[in-house]
Design an enzyme around this catalytic site. Structure first.
Site, PDB file in Angstrom:
ATOM      1  N   CYS A 116     -33.402  11.046-108.817  1.00 20.62           N
ATOM      2  CA  CYS A 116     -33.585   9.590-108.740  1.00 20.62           C
ATOM      3  C   CYS A 116     -32.610   8.837-109.638  1.00 20.62           C
ATOM      4  CB  CYS A 116     -35.015   9.211-109.112  1.00 20.62           C
ATOM      5  SG  CYS A 116     -36.231   9.949-108.035  1.00 20.62           S
ATOM      6  N   HIS A 257     -35.180   1.588-110.130  1.00 21.01           N
ATOM      7  CA  HIS A 257     -35.484   2.639-109.154  1.00 21.01           C
ATOM      8  C   HIS A 257     -36.894   2.394-108.615  1.00 21.01           C
ATOM      9  CE1 HIS A 257     -36.317   6.369-107.270  1.00 21.01           C
ATOM     10  NE2 HIS A 257     -37.133   6.791-108.226  1.00 21.01           N
ATOM     11  N   ASN A 287     -40.213   5.750-101.903  1.00 25.12           N
ATOM     12  CA  ASN A 287     -39.228   6.265-102.854  1.00 25.12           C
ATOM     13  C   ASN A 287     -38.195   7.104-102.093  1.00 25.12           C
ATOM     14  OD1 ASN A 287     -37.792   7.596-104.835  1.00 25.12           O
ATOM     15  ND2 ASN A 287     -39.576   8.207-106.025  1.00 25.12           N
TER      16      ASN A 287
END
Ligand code: ACO
Length: 335
Positions: A116, A257, A287
């Protein structure tokens, strides 16, 4: 940071698979509810690749849109960095496939693996190459196809992830112009076992026993990841702002994020930012690992929030553990 050359963000492009996986569909797969998912994560739906649709397809489409918005041909690009943990194969690097399909005849390419935190890591790498005068233009692609690594019988993980990709064109510009002003990153490998795909590298061979154990699926200690994410994203933003003599009021957009709406809201509150500074699209895409930040940039551009000159604070946290933040001013046009 003062430099003679600054890496300017000229344009962004994005691509999401057509197929929508909404919470009602997940309710039919595992013991969960739309209400639980929305209140605990902020996610309503996410996208999922079709059979035969690969990360390279999303990456090429993102790059084409990005180049078109920048008014450039692919031959103008010197290098392609793809930040991903889910390339089409672990070998070859998918950046080479993207280079070929774009006919970016002058460009080299390689992949950068940092989960990520891939987009922030890619910004650090690409901007350093441009500031050093080694490259004029780099396409930074960031995205993941997570759904093949998700166990759709595990309610702790299957609700969170989706597939998607974005691309940003970084170009050499004057040192006092818009662009990547500063970044910082951190690592703590003590967290490696708290979030990982066990059978995805050389440690565990893809044997029938490994597949039976589900070692090819993502595993995480969600609550611990949640807490570390809030702490490191907040602290890295604070450090970056402080060392540049800035306050949160000097920032137009906070683009974190997109892991969980509660993580983002918590970070924004700790930074004492105003609600309108926070960019969030997790409700629609979930996500997408390395893809979330360029996808959020693309949405902010489309809805007119990200414009030439916008002061942007980006922050990410992910497997590793790895985290980082970037402060930049947007250099591209508003289309
Ligand atoms: N539906 C219904 N109930 C669920 C679900 C679900 N999908 N998932 C978990 N539960 C249950 C649990 O079993 C638990 O039940 P119990 O109390 O009977 O044991 C209860 O809900 C609470 O579980 P928690 O794990 O404490 O719930 P939490 O509020 O922490 O939310 C979540 C879980 C959403 C995973 C959260 O911890 C999170 O988002 N963590 C971050 C994970 C993450 O983002 N990982 C991605 C990669 S890293 C990154 O991108 C930052």
């Amino acid at each position: 940071m003062p430099t003679a050359i600054r890496a300017q963000c000229r344009a962004v492009g994005s691509c999401l698979p057509q197929q929508v996986l909404d919470n009602a569909m997940l309710e039919r797969m595992v013991d969960t509810s739309d209400e639980w998912i929305r209140t605990r994560t902020g996610i309503r739906e996410r996208r999922m690749v079709a059979d035969g649709e690969y990360l390279s397809d999303l990456a090429v489409a993102s790059c084409r849109q990005c180049l078109q918005r920048a008014g450039l041909e692919a031959e103008a690009v010197d290098g392609i960095i793809v930040a991903t943990s889910t390339g089409d194969f672990s070998m070859p690097a998918v950046a080479n496939v993207v280079q070929h399909r774009l006919a970016a005849t002058r460009a080299w390419g390689y992949d950068l693996v940092n989960a990520c935190n891939g987009f922030v890591s890619g910004i650090a790498t690409a901007s350093a190459l441009i500031e050093a005068g080694r490259c004029q233009r780099i396409l930074l692609v960031a995205g993941d196809v997570m759904t093949p690594y998700i166990d759709f019988q595990d309610r702790n993980t299957c609700i969170l992830f989706g597939d998607g990709c974005g691309a940003v064109l970084l170009e050499a510009g004057p040192g006092d112009g818009p662009g990547v002003i500063d970044w910082l990153m951190g690592s703590d490998g003590a967290g490696a076992d708290l979030l990982k795909i066990p059978c995805s590298g050389s440690a565990i061979r893809p044997s029938p026993a490994a597949l039976d154990r589900g070692d090819h699926f993502l595993k995480q200690e969600g609550r611990q990841v949640y807490n570390y994410a809030i702490r490191h994203m907040t602290e890295s933003c604070q450090q970056l702002l402080q060392r540049n003599g800035l306050g949160i009021g000097d920032v137009d957009l906070l683009i974190p994020h997109q892991a969980n709406q509660r993580i983002m809201t918590n970070v924004a509150e700790r930074l004492q930012s105003r609600p309108e500074q926070l960019v969030s699209n997790i409700d629609r895409y979930g996500n997408t690992t390395a893809g979330t930040i360029p996808l959020a940039m693309a949405d902010a551009l489309d809805d007119g929030r990200l414009v030439a000159g916008s002061r942007v604070l980006v922050t990410a946290f992910g497997a590793g553990f790895s985290w980082g933040s970037v402060y930049l001013t947007w250099g591209g046009s508003s289309t």
